[in-house]
Design a protein around this motif. Structure first.
Motif, mmCIF file in Angstrom:
data_model
loop_
_atom_site.group_PDB
_atom_site.id
_atom_site.type_symbol
_atom_site.label_atom_id
_atom_site.label_comp_id
_atom_site.label_asym_id
_atom_site.label_seq_id
_atom_site.Cartn_x
_atom_site.Cartn_y
_atom_site.Cartn_z
ATOM 1 N N LEU A 198 0.869 -1.173 0.000
ATOM 2 C CA LEU A 198 0.000 0.000 0.000
ATOM 3 C C LEU A 198 0.905 1.222 0.000
ATOM 4 O O LEU A 198 1.904 1.262 0.727
ATOM 5 N N THR A 199 0.578 2.221 -0.817
ATOM 6 C CA THR A 199 1.421 3.408 -0.895
ATOM 7 C C THR A 199 0.703 4.618 -0.309
ATOM 8 O O THR A 199 -0.524 4.654 -0.207
ATOM 9 N N PHE A 200 1.496 5.614 0.079
ATOM 10 C CA PHE A 200 0.968 6.836 0.672
ATOM 11 C C PHE A 200 1.771 8.021 0.159
ATOM 12 O O PHE A 200 2.853 7.859 -0.414
ATOM 13 N N GLY A 201 1.239 9.221 0.373
ATOM 14 C CA GLY A 201 1.969 10.422 -0.002
ATOM 15 C C GLY A 201 1.067 11.445 -0.669
ATOM 16 O O GLY A 201 -0.157 11.390 -0.561
ATOM 17 N N ARG A 202 1.711 12.351 -1.389
ATOM 18 C CA ARG A 202 0.963 13.416 -2.057
ATOM 19 C C ARG A 202 0.866 13.196 -3.559
ATOM 20 O O ARG A 202 0.207 13.956 -4.264
ATOM 21 N N ALA A 203 1.509 12.150 -4.057
ATOM 22 C CA ALA A 203 1.436 11.832 -5.478
ATOM 23 C C ALA A 203 0.035 11.363 -5.853
ATOM 24 O O ALA A 203 -0.671 10.748 -5.051
ATOM 25 N N GLU A 204 -0.374 11.647 -7.083
ATOM 26 C CA GLU A 204 -1.724 11.285 -7.518
ATOM 27 C C GLU A 204 -1.954 9.781 -7.478
ATOM 28 O O GLU A 204 -3.078 9.327 -7.272
ATOM 29 N N HIS A 205 -0.897 9.008 -7.691
ATOM 30 C CA HIS A 205 -1.064 7.555 -7.752
ATOM 31 C C HIS A 205 -0.981 6.897 -6.382
ATOM 32 O O HIS A 205 -1.073 5.672 -6.278
ATOM 33 N N ALA A 206 -0.806 7.659 -5.308
ATOM 34 C CA ALA A 206 -0.717 7.073 -3.969
ATOM 35 C C ALA A 206 -2.050 6.429 -3.582
ATOM 36 O O ALA A 206 -3.119 6.982 -3.842
ATOM 37 N N ASP A 207 -1.991 5.258 -2.951
ATOM 38 C CA ASP A 207 -3.221 4.585 -2.516
ATOM 39 C C ASP A 207 -3.921 5.376 -1.417
ATOM 40 O O ASP A 207 -5.154 5.393 -1.346
ATOM 41 N N VAL A 208 -3.156 5.981 -0.536
ATOM 42 C CA VAL A 208 -3.702 6.918 0.462
ATOM 43 C C VAL A 208 -3.024 8.250 0.212
ATOM 44 O O VAL A 208 -1.835 8.413 0.474
ATOM 45 N N ARG A 209 -3.785 9.189 -0.332
ATOM 46 C CA ARG A 209 -3.200 10.444 -0.811
ATOM 47 C C ARG A 209 -3.625 11.609 0.068
ATOM 48 O O ARG A 209 -4.796 11.734 0.442
ATOM 49 N N ALA A 210 -2.657 12.467 0.399
ATOM 50 C CA ALA A 210 -2.933 13.730 1.072
ATOM 51 C C ALA A 210 -2.892 14.843 0.027
ATOM 52 O O ALA A 210 -1.880 15.003 -0.658
ATOM 53 N N PHE A 211 -3.968 15.585 -0.101
ATOM 54 C CA PHE A 211 -3.979 16.662 -1.099
ATOM 55 C C PHE A 211 -4.804 17.838 -0.587
ATOM 56 O O PHE A 211 -5.520 17.747 0.405
ATOM 57 N N GLY A 212 -4.673 18.956 -1.305
ATOM 58 C CA GLY A 212 -5.407 20.160 -0.919
ATOM 59 C C GLY A 212 -4.909 20.755 0.377
ATOM 60 O O GLY A 212 -5.703 21.268 1.173
ATOM 61 N N VAL A 213 -3.602 20.724 0.604
ATOM 62 C CA VAL A 213 -3.038 21.214 1.859
ATOM 63 C C VAL A 213 -3.161 22.739 1.943
ATOM 64 O O VAL A 213 -2.735 23.462 1.047
ATOM 65 N N VAL A 214 -3.733 23.205 3.046
ATOM 66 C CA VAL A 214 -3.860 24.631 3.333
ATOM 67 C C VAL A 214 -3.318 24.866 4.740
ATOM 68 O O VAL A 214 -3.620 24.106 5.667
ATOM 69 N N LEU A 215 -2.520 25.918 4.896
ATOM 70 C CA LEU A 215 -1.919 26.218 6.195
ATOM 71 C C LEU A 215 -2.634 27.383 6.865
ATOM 72 O O LEU A 215 -3.004 28.351 6.202
#
Length: 452
Positions: free
Chosen positions: A242-259
């Protein structure tokens, strides 16, 4: 720790029993093992090592006063003592035995990476603890002693065991997975930490890959989709990945980061089937990546994504990792002083730049174990720091290369930690934000402590 008699411990580790009050080995050990006599618990085991300057056996009586009932060491002590030739090997054998007895009801995680593994471990442990009793590595105690000591904290109620596994040489993690094969192996990244020890990024990748190679049969590898060296480790296992990260192909993806104004990220975690919103209490956009690693790892263990997201919002990190606090006079301190390498320092500088305030001041010391690339890496970090901070304070002779990279207009050079504190106390103003960052050997936590 599961209850064991001194006699049982001696049998497991191949030792003999010595000392007063337990000639038959019936004394029961019911609390975890410790190396520091002052941390002994009632009913616990004190593990004594004879070092070059300090002999732990001399502190057995003190351990007894704090509650220890037995000692594991290489010579007799006043307490009932299991005497062995090699205390480290005996400690590891005991840990493997204890976890082996618990294995049917226990899910074991191994977590490694060049940077961010401790925070990822902290986040994962927080998520898992919402589902069942969880034991996790304390701080960064992730070596040949820390891992077995963590293992020995598990007992019959423990459902999840989260073991951070560090390495300075190829073979180190293989030794640790030899004690317990993880059900889930989490590789956070392959960076440049300890490059001087390993010699190359390829060797670092080989060392981290030992965690995947050491998986239990049918175990799952959880890999960083953003890191080619990490995701390539899927070839090291025949089990699920299982993959993770911010890449589009990650199985669990973190995106839309706002600080927010304090640099704390909000974002969305998404899988193929669902998504969940997350707001972290920690500073830095890079924390979203660690959260995706924790959520992916917990997902393998059956924790739903929405439950993981809710728990991440309240999770705490080990000390001296991106700790933000106000100072007298209205300035703020961002204390990330536990350790440093080029990648983690850049991430901390990005976090500093994201915090709203007055001047952004980066107090930077030496990054250790970079080998022949040390000078170039320090200069590159200095140049990057000048682009992210209004002022760079380079601490110590070893940090002069940081000052060279930062340039004359953006840098102050001080001789040591005391000089850094003295300068900061006279220069800080309301609204300023101060980052403190260096390798552990530079002890810049002293600067942070003095300011706070």
């Amino acid at each position: 720790m599961i209850p064991l008699s001194v006699g049982e411990i001696a049998t497991v580790v191949g030792g003999s029993i010595s000392g007063d009050g337990d000639s038959d080995g019936s004394m029961m050990v019911t609390a975890p093992a410790v190396l520091d006599s002052r941390r002994a618990e009632r009913g616990g085991l004190f593990v004594a090592f004879a070092g070059e300057r300090v002999d732990g056996h001399d502190y057995a009586e003190q351990a007894g006063r704090f509650g220890a009932v037995a000692v594991l060491g290489s010579r007799p002590t006043p307490l009932p003592t299991v005497v062995v030739e090699d205390a480290q090997a005996a400690l590891q054998a005991l840990a493997a035995h204890v976890v082996g007895r618990l294995r049917d009801g226990l899910t074991v995680f191994g977590v490694t990476g060049s940077q961010g593994k401790t925070s990822t471990k902290d986040l994962l442990a927080a998520v898992l603890s919402s589902t069942g009793p969880t034991i996790a590595t304390f701080g960064s105690f992730n070596n040949e002693l820390g891992v077995p000591l963590t293992m020995l904290r598990a007992d019959a109620t423990t459902r999840f065991l989260v073991l951070e596994m560090g390495a300075r040489h190829v073979g180190d993690i293989a030794q640790l997975t030899g004690l317990v094969a993880p059900d889930i192996a989490v590789v956070v990244n392959v960076g440049r930490a300890h490059l001087g020890e390993f010699g190359s990024r390829a060797a670092i990748a080989e060392a981290k890959g030992e965690l995947v190679r050491g998986l239990a049969p049918g175990g799952t590898a959880v890999l960083n989709a953003d890191d080619p060296r990490a995701v390539a480790m899927r070839s090291l296992t025949e089990g699920p990945v299982l993959t993770f990260g911010r890449a589009e192909h990650a199985d669990v993806r973190a995106f839309g980061v706002v600080l927010d104004r304090l640099g704390r990220p909000s974002f969305t975690l998404r899988t193929a089937d669902t998504s969940a919103s997350v707001a972290l209490p920690h500073v830095g956009a890079h924390q979203a990546f660690k959260a995706s690693a924790a959520a992916a790892s917990a997902l393998v263990a059956g924790v739903p994504l929405d439950m993981a997201a809710a728990r991440l919002a309240t999770a705490a990190l080990s000390r001296w990792r991106m700790e933000l606090r106000g100072l007298a006079g209205g300035a703020m301190l961002l204390n990330d002083s536990y350790n440093a390498n080029p990648d983690s320092t850049r991430a901390a500088l990005d976090a500093l730049a994201a915090i709203e305030g007055g001047r952004r001041i980066a107090v930077l010391g030496e990054m250790l174990e970079l080998g022949d690339d040390s000078g170039a890496e320090h200069r590159a970090v200095g140049e990057y720091a000048a682009s992210r901070a209004d002022l760079v304070v380079a601490v110590g002779r070893a940090a002069l290369s940081i000052a060279e990279g930062a340039g004359e207009r953006a840098v102050v050079v001080v001789a040591d930690n005391g000089a850094a504190v003295a300068w900061l106390r006279t220069q800080l103003a309301a609204g300023d934000v101060v980052l403190v960052k260096a390798s552990r050997g530079a002890r810049l936590d002293e600067v942070a402590a003095a300011l706070a």
